[in-house]
Design a protein around this motif. Structure first.
Motif, PDB file in Angstrom:
ATOM      1  N   ALA A   1     -13.930   3.350   7.026  1.00  0.00           N
ATOM      2  CA  ALA A   1     -13.308   2.099   6.603  1.00  0.00           C
ATOM      3  C   ALA A   1     -13.430   2.002   5.088  1.00  0.00           C
ATOM      4  CB  ALA A   1     -13.994   0.914   7.266  1.00  0.00           C
ATOM      5  N   VAL A   2     -12.320   1.715   4.429  1.00  0.00           N
ATOM      6  CA  VAL A   2     -12.265   1.709   2.966  1.00  0.00           C
ATOM      7  C   VAL A   2     -11.823   0.328   2.498  1.00  0.00           C
ATOM      8  CG1 VAL A   2     -11.181   2.768   0.940  1.00  0.00           C
ATOM      9  CG2 VAL A   2     -11.620   4.145   2.978  1.00  0.00           C
ATOM     10  N   GLU A   3     -12.487  -0.185   1.458  1.00  0.00           N
ATOM     11  CA  GLU A   3     -12.082  -1.481   0.897  1.00  0.00           C
ATOM     12  C   GLU A   3     -10.913  -1.293  -0.062  1.00  0.00           C
ATOM     13  OE1 GLU A   3     -15.313  -3.665  -0.754  1.00  0.00           O
ATOM     14  OE2 GLU A   3     -16.615  -3.296   0.965  1.00  0.00           O
ATOM     15  N   LEU A   4      -9.948  -2.205   0.006  1.00  0.00           N
ATOM     16  CA  LEU A   4      -8.715  -2.043  -0.764  1.00  0.00           C
ATOM     17  C   LEU A   4      -8.278  -3.349  -1.424  1.00  0.00           C
ATOM     18  CD1 LEU A   4      -6.165  -0.329   1.656  1.00  0.00           C
ATOM     19  CD2 LEU A   4      -7.160   0.695  -0.375  1.00  0.00           C
ATOM     20  N   VAL A   5      -7.634  -3.217  -2.571  1.00  0.00           N
ATOM     21  CA  VAL A   5      -6.776  -4.285  -3.066  1.00  0.00           C
ATOM     22  C   VAL A   5      -5.477  -3.576  -3.450  1.00  0.00           C
ATOM     23  CG1 VAL A   5      -6.474  -6.167  -4.699  1.00  0.00           C
ATOM     24  CG2 VAL A   5      -8.764  -5.544  -3.952  1.00  0.00           C
ATOM     25  N   ALA A   6      -4.573  -3.487  -2.496  1.00  0.00           N
ATOM     26  CA  ALA A   6      -3.380  -2.651  -2.678  1.00  0.00           C
ATOM     27  C   ALA A   6      -2.526  -3.139  -3.842  1.00  0.00           C
ATOM     28  CB  ALA A   6      -2.546  -2.624  -1.394  1.00  0.00           C
ATOM     29  N   ARG A   7      -2.527  -4.441  -4.090  1.00  0.00           N
ATOM     30  CA  ARG A   7      -1.725  -5.001  -5.191  1.00  0.00           C
ATOM     31  C   ARG A   7      -2.093  -4.394  -6.531  1.00  0.00           C
ATOM     32  NH1 ARG A   7       0.260 -10.724  -4.499  1.00  0.00           N
ATOM     33  NH2 ARG A   7      -0.146 -11.043  -6.694  1.00  0.00           N
ATOM     34  N   LEU A  38       0.834  -1.197   0.000  1.00  0.00           N
ATOM     35  CA  LEU A  38       0.000   0.000   0.000  1.00  0.00           C
ATOM     36  C   LEU A  38       0.873   1.254   0.000  1.00  0.00           C
ATOM     37  CD1 LEU A  38      -2.771   1.358   0.158  1.00  0.00           C
ATOM     38  CD2 LEU A  38      -2.562   1.322   2.632  1.00  0.00           C
ATOM     39  N   PHE A  39       1.932   1.215   0.793  1.00  0.00           N
ATOM     40  CA  PHE A  39       2.817   2.381   0.847  1.00  0.00           C
ATOM     41  C   PHE A  39       3.358   2.679  -0.547  1.00  0.00           C
ATOM     42  CE2 PHE A  39       6.938   4.416   1.424  1.00  0.00           C
ATOM     43  CZ  PHE A  39       6.585   5.460   2.264  1.00  0.00           C
ATOM     44  N   ASN A  64      -5.721  -6.995   6.977  1.00  0.00           N
ATOM     45  CA  ASN A  64      -5.973  -8.103   6.077  1.00  0.00           C
ATOM     46  C   ASN A  64      -7.417  -8.541   6.281  1.00  0.00           C
ATOM     47  OD1 ASN A  64      -6.221 -10.547   4.821  1.00  0.00           O
ATOM     48  ND2 ASN A  64      -4.297 -11.382   5.605  1.00  0.00           N
ATOM     49  N   ALA A  65      -8.244  -8.270   5.277  1.00  0.00           N
ATOM     50  CA  ALA A  65      -9.678  -8.537   5.435  1.00  0.00           C
ATOM     51  C   ALA A  65      -9.955 -10.017   5.704  1.00  0.00           C
ATOM     52  CB  ALA A  65     -10.436  -8.086   4.186  1.00  0.00           C
ATOM     53  N   GLY A  66      -9.020 -10.874   5.266  1.00  0.00           N
ATOM     54  CA  GLY A  66      -9.211 -12.310   5.464  1.00  0.00           C
ATOM     55  C   GLY A  66      -9.076 -12.735   6.912  1.00  0.00           C
ATOM     56  N   SER A  67      -8.261 -12.034   7.695  1.00  0.00           N
ATOM     57  CA  SER A  67      -8.179 -12.365   9.122  1.00  0.00           C
ATOM     58  C   SER A  67      -8.423 -11.093   9.930  1.00  0.00           C
ATOM     59  CB  SER A  67      -6.836 -13.004   9.472  1.00  0.00           C
ATOM     60  OG  SER A  67      -5.780 -12.217   9.012  1.00  0.00           O
ATOM     61  N   LEU A  72      -9.543   2.888   8.539  1.00  0.00           N
ATOM     62  CA  LEU A  72      -9.251   1.475   8.336  1.00  0.00           C
ATOM     63  C   LEU A  72      -9.164   1.192   6.842  1.00  0.00           C
ATOM     64  CD1 LEU A  72     -11.708  -0.117  10.924  1.00  0.00           C
ATOM     65  CD2 LEU A  72      -9.290   0.433  11.223  1.00  0.00           C
ATOM     66  N   GLY A  73      -8.083   0.543   6.429  1.00  0.00           N
ATOM     67  CA  GLY A  73      -7.961   0.117   5.038  1.00  0.00           C
ATOM     68  C   GLY A  73      -8.100  -1.397   4.992  1.00  0.00           C
ATOM     69  N   LEU A  74      -9.242  -1.876   4.544  1.00  0.00           N
ATOM     70  CA  LEU A  74      -9.467  -3.328   4.509  1.00  0.00           C
ATOM     71  C   LEU A  74      -8.834  -3.887   3.247  1.00  0.00           C
ATOM     72  CD1 LEU A  74     -13.174  -3.502   5.693  1.00  0.00           C
ATOM     73  CD2 LEU A  74     -11.075  -3.624   7.017  1.00  0.00           C
ATOM     74  N   ASN A  75      -7.624  -4.399   3.406  1.00  0.00           N
ATOM     75  CA  ASN A  75      -6.840  -4.838   2.253  1.00  0.00           C
ATOM     76  C   ASN A  75      -7.148  -6.290   1.899  1.00  0.00           C
ATOM     77  OD1 ASN A  75      -4.980  -4.612   0.225  1.00  0.00           O
ATOM     78  ND2 ASN A  75      -3.208  -4.949   1.545  1.00  0.00           N
ATOM     79  N   MET A  76      -6.742  -6.680   0.734  1.00  0.00           N
ATOM     80  CA  MET A  76      -6.890  -8.056   0.244  1.00  0.00           C
ATOM     81  C   MET A  76      -8.353  -8.474   0.221  1.00  0.00           C
ATOM     82  SD  MET A  76      -3.658  -9.789   2.120  1.00  0.00           S
ATOM     83  CE  MET A  76      -2.103  -8.906   2.209  1.00  0.00           C
ATOM     84  N   MET A  77      -9.193  -7.527  -0.174  1.00  0.00           N
ATOM     85  CA  MET A  77     -10.622  -7.820  -0.265  1.00  0.00           C
ATOM     86  C   MET A  77     -10.884  -8.905  -1.299  1.00  0.00           C
ATOM     87  SD  MET A  77     -12.464  -6.250   1.907  1.00  0.00           S
ATOM     88  CE  MET A  77     -14.113  -6.335   1.219  1.00  0.00           C
ATOM     89  N   ASP A  78     -10.045  -8.948  -2.345  1.00  0.00           N
ATOM     90  CA  ASP A  78     -10.245  -9.966  -3.381  1.00  0.00           C
ATOM     91  C   ASP A  78     -10.060 -11.373  -2.794  1.00  0.00           C
ATOM     92  OD1 ASP A  78      -7.601  -9.263  -2.932  1.00  0.00           O
ATOM     93  OD2 ASP A  78      -6.942  -9.638  -4.986  1.00  0.00           O
ATOM     94  N   GLU A  79      -9.001 -11.525  -1.968  1.00  0.00           N
ATOM     95  CA  GLU A  79      -8.753 -12.834  -1.357  1.00  0.00           C
ATOM     96  C   GLU A  79      -9.893 -13.211  -0.410  1.00  0.00           C
ATOM     97  OE1 GLU A  79      -5.083 -13.456   0.610  1.00  0.00           O
ATOM     98  OE2 GLU A  79      -3.888 -12.890  -1.144  1.00  0.00           O
ATOM     99  N   ALA A  80     -10.332 -12.222   0.365  1.00  0.00           N
ATOM    100  CA  ALA A  80     -11.408 -12.481   1.323  1.00  0.00           C
ATOM    101  C   ALA A  80     -12.662 -12.930   0.588  1.00  0.00           C
ATOM    102  CB  ALA A  80     -11.692 -11.232   2.140  1.00  0.00           C
ATOM    103  N   ARG A  81     -12.944 -12.277  -0.523  1.00  0.00           N
ATOM    104  CA  ARG A  81     -14.124 -12.633  -1.310  1.00  0.00           C
ATOM    105  C   ARG A  81     -13.985 -14.058  -1.820  1.00  0.00           C
ATOM    106  NH1 ARG A  81     -13.937  -7.865  -4.528  1.00  0.00           N
ATOM    107  NH2 ARG A  81     -14.333  -6.519  -2.734  1.00  0.00           N
TER     108      ARG A  81
END
Lengths: 80, 787
Positions: free
Chosen positions: B168-174, B46-47, B117-120, B140-149
């Motif tokens: 809280a914002v949904e993210l896929v930083a990659r 993300l950085f 990490n939205a998954g955990s 809050l940046g909820l990252n890896m939303m794709d993996e969680a989905r």
């Protein structure tokens, strides 16, 4: 109330609920910070080739800890 | 993706350009935003997505935790993003956590972006809750939303934000998805709150809540530590036994602090007797309980749990299998080593050739003398020697970044921990050892730097201090040369033995250190095994470049200075004037004779040369028979004379070296090193080896009057060494000493930087040398009696 036993005694594939964490200080803090608190459900997913450390699944992620660290954790297993 | 690239271009336009944006800049507000989160939550991804590669990397004061700062420009604000170290909590136990906490408290950023990490989510929220308790504005940046989905989780970010009272914002930083929204949310929050803290109160149950209330009331009336921390938070830290807060408290108000400690002790005793638990445990329980209740409030719904990790688990069944796992791991480690030193060799030779060319150019452009010697033998040779490693270092960092980002590094640590723990080290210690030359031919500089993957301070220090014992690529040619002289029939076995000795000594010394100077309980291993992921090129490139650049900066500053010092030590004061004059005279004489012989080849006649020769010869102090013989043996005389001239030059170099500071040091050490079988010439070479181990061969060459010895063709030196009567025992002792004595200067610098203290640099120089000397003496004394 099911019997409490040390986390170390679980086999790969076993599931259990954490009953008690008896570690103080840094180790205790690290264990708790990772979510190993009473009530958490854990599953043993593997052991390193030399049987130590052990890999656990809890709260959607995988954690590894040494056997002597796992000794501070008591778990309750559902009655067989 | 678009917003990420927009940010990159925005960040790359510095605000100081006149005319272009300075008028607009005045209207922009500047905010400091801290970026926090658990390790493996995608914080650095993300950085990078936020700020691009243009970041400033430094260290937090006093410790070696990296501090990265980058800038993001949006339409209405400038955000200075500070990357906090990845942590799971905000306690006072680890340097990382203290740094993160102190930064928030002292620098008071306008907002914290917490990457989760939205998954955990459950575990990741543990840190977020602590930020909220501190009161700092959090996004809050909820990252890896794709993996969680993919794992069948539906996360309602909006609902989570409502329940916790923060955006809280949904993210896929990659891929950069959501990054723009995150920046906007952070800017909005920073504007809205203007840095005001609003601590959130969580209930800690009937045992702790009353005492927390009582303690916070007392803290509030006395304004105790209130300029920095919220009252309830301080009370909580007293209950948690937080060493930093207690120390600050004693300084601020010893009476109140003592009372707070007494209250905390009272509650602790009560909990112990009634529930056999500790305040810390109760606090963690309630925090997790709070998180569980939030998540149950409609934030997370899942259909098939655990699906995401199935792939990772299947991989682990092979990669950490009890037989296959170690075999594959050896394969991977071997591959890392092979790739580095076969692929890396090519560009390494290019850079070395480049410096060789530079040396030639300078040699051609300048007259012989001190300045040329300083430039060529001092600066170019010294800095070039270190810069030559850059391609190698870069490649190693690339491979390490790959192993780390993919998640395999954690598995290596997991598999090897049992072995390394015996010696007081950590599973992660293996990488620094291997890179330093655990498989012969590495380099301790990147090896020491690779120890950054170790999160346990004591294990890390012991690893850093012992990794230089390995057979690095610079010791290797020296050891090969000595093996070829003393063990011509079993070179390979001897070299393999040296590699093993390196490992044995590294582990043994690590054990010694861990039971003496770096004593202390093993740092808890408790380590996350992140799911396997394919690293992104962008992430790999940025990681590699950052670390390589730091290495190059070191080479540019510190090593330049030391190259000059070492050069000076080997040049000054030099031979005294009389001797220098006699060398010059002898050289002039022979040069004159050569000229005399060569002259007839030019248009002139033989008669001319006979006229000239005596005339020039009479100026030289010694003529007579030498001149006569030269003339008598005219046909071969030319070659013989040239050889003689070269001989004198070599003798002059040898004399110069022995008269230099380094030479005098070598000679003065002889009474001591005699017990290990080293004479003064060997000593000088070993002193020179401090600059870089490969210098040992060339210095030995100079000391034995052989001129410059090429490390690829050292046969003459080998002959000379055996002719000079170095015994097998002496040779073996020398090999052991070279393997173990003081790390070369670049490594010493790396040790200082990585441990954050020059004390350890000095320690490694002195301890290793004394240790190596002891062993070398033992080998020599035993060997002499045995053979």
């Amino acid at each position: 109330m099911p019997q409490s036993r040390p986390l170390r005694s679980l086999k790969v594939g076993d599931k259990a609920i954490i009953a008690q964490v008896n570690a103080e200080g840094e180790l205790g803090r690290r264990i708790r910070d990772m979510g190993l608190v009473p009530g958490a459900e854990v599953e043993i997913v593997g052991r390193a080739p030399l049987k130590d450390p052990v890999a656990l699944r809890l709260r959607g992620f995988t954690l590894s800890l040494r056997n002597n660290e796992a000794d501070n954790i008591l778990v309750a297993t559902p009655e067989e | 993706m678009t917003n990420a690239s927009q940010n990159v271009s925005a960040a790359s336009a510095p605000g100081k350009e006149p005319g272009k944006g300075s008028g607009k800049d005045a209207a922009l507000s500047t905010y400091t935003i801290a970026l926090a989160g658990n390790p493996n939550a995608g914080k650095s991804t993300l950085f990078n997505a936020l700020t691009g590669a243009r970041t400033h990397v430094g260290n937090y004061p006093g410790i070696t935790v990296e501090k990265k700062v980058g800038q993001v420009r949006t339409s209405d604000a400038v955000l200075n993003v500070v990357d906090l170290p990845g942590t799971y909590s905000l306690t006072a136990y680890s340097a990382e956590e203290l740094v993160a906490r102190d930064f928030l408290v002292e620098e008071r950023p306008q907002a914290v972006v917490d990457v989760l990490n939205a998954g955990s989510l459950e575990r990741n929220l543990y840190l977020a809750v602590q930020f909220l308790e501190l009161g700092i504005p959090v996004v809050l940046g909820l990252n890896m939303m794709d993996e969680a989905r993919k794992m069948g989780m539906v996360v309602d970010a909006k609902r989570l934000g409502e329940l916790l009272g923060c955006p809280a914002v949904e993210l896929v930083a990659r891929t950069g998805t959501g990054v723009r929204e995150l920046t906007a949310a952070a800017t909005r929050l920073a504007k809205e709150r203007q840095g005001r803290w609003k601590p959130v109160e969580i209930s800690y149950g009937p045992d702790l809540d009353p005492v927390l209330a009582e303690m916070s009331a007392a803290i509030m009336t006395k304004s105790f530590l209130s300029s920095r921390y919220p009252a309830r938070w301080v009370a909580l830290k007293y209950l948690e036994n937080d060493s930093q807060i207690r120390e600050l408290g004693v300084q601020a108000d010893p009476v109140l602090s003592a009372w707070l400690e007494e209250r905390a002790a009272h509650v602790a005793a009560h909990l112990r007797t009634t529930l056999s638990t500790y305040p810390e445990a109760v606090i963690a329980d309630y925090r997790y309980g709070f998180i569980a209740s939030v998540l149950k409030g409609g934030v997370v719904t899942r259909d098939n749990l655990g699906d995401r990790l199935a792939f990772s688990d299947r991989l682990d069944q092979v990669l950490t299998h009890k037989l296959l796992g170690p075999v594959l791991m050896l394969g991977v480690l071997y591959l890392v080593y092979q790739i580095t030193f076969t692929v890396g060799k090519v560009p390494m030779e290019w850079t070395q050739n480049l410096f060789a060319l530079m040396a030639k150019l300078v040699e051609g452009a300048l007259p012989e003398g001190l300045l040329r010697s300083l430039l060529v033998d001092g600066i170019i040779a010294g800095v070039g020697g270190v810069m030559g490693f850059v391609p190698l270092v870069m490649l190693i960092f690339l491979l390490i970044a790959f192993l780390e980002d993919s998640g395999y590094m954690a598995r290596i640590a997991y598999m090897l921990d049992r072995v390394f723990r015996i010696f007081g080290l950590h599973g992660c210690s293996v990488m620094p050892f291997i890179i330093s030359g655990g498989i012969a031919g590495g380099c301790a500089v990147p090896g020491v730097m690779a120890s950054r993957t170790l999160r346990s301070p004591k294990e890390r220090l012991a690893t850093i201090l012992t990794a230089p014992f390995m057979t690095c690529g610079a010791k290797l040619p020296v050891l090969i040369l000595l093996a070829s002289v003393f063990f011509p029939d079993s070179q390979a076995q001897v070299l393999f033995g040296m590699t093993l000795l390196g490992w044995a000594m590294a582990l043994a010394v690590a054990w010694m250190l861990r039971s003496s100077m770096v004593r202390g309980e093993a740092t808890p291993f408790v380590m996350e095994l992140p799911p396997y992921r394919l690293p992104t090129w962008r992430g790999l490139a940025i990681h590699t470049w950052e670390r390589t650049w730091q290495y190059m900066k070191k080479a540019g500053s510190m090593i330049l200075a030391v190259s000059i010092v070492v050069w000076a030590a080997m040049t000054f004061p030099g031979v005294d004037e009389d001797k220098a004059a006699s060398f010059e005279a002898a050289k002039a004489e022979i040069a004159a004779k050569i000229e005399a012989i060569e002259a007839p080849a030019a248009p002139g006649t033989a008669a001319d040369s006979k006229d000239e020769a005596p005339a020039l010869g009479s100026e030289a102090p010694a003529q007579g028979e030498e001149a006569a013989t030269a003339q008598a043996a005219e046909p071969e005389g030319l070659d013989a004379l040239k050889e003689k001239l070269a001989d004198i030059e070599k003798r002059e170099a040898a004399e110069g070296l022995s008269a230099s500071l380094a030479g005098r040091l070598g000679a003065s050490l002889e009474p001591l090193t005699r017990y290990a079988g080293f004479d003064w010439r060997t000593n000088i070479a070993l002193v020179g080896g401090f600059a870089a181990k490969e210098v040992i061969i060339s210095t030995l060459g100079t000391a034995y009057s052989l001129g410059k010895v090429d490390k690829d063709d050292a046969a003459p030196l080998a002959e000379m060494l055996s002719a000079e009567g170095l015994t097998v025992a002496g040779g073996l002792a020398l090999m052991v000493f070279i393997l173990l004595y003081s790390p070369c200067f670049p490594t010493v610098v790396a040790i200082g930087k990585e441990t954050g203290s020059w004390k350890w640099s000095v320690f490694s120089m002195t301890f290793n040398t004394v240790f190596a000397y002891g062993l070398a003496v033992a080998v020599f004394q035993f060997g002499t009696r045995l053979f």
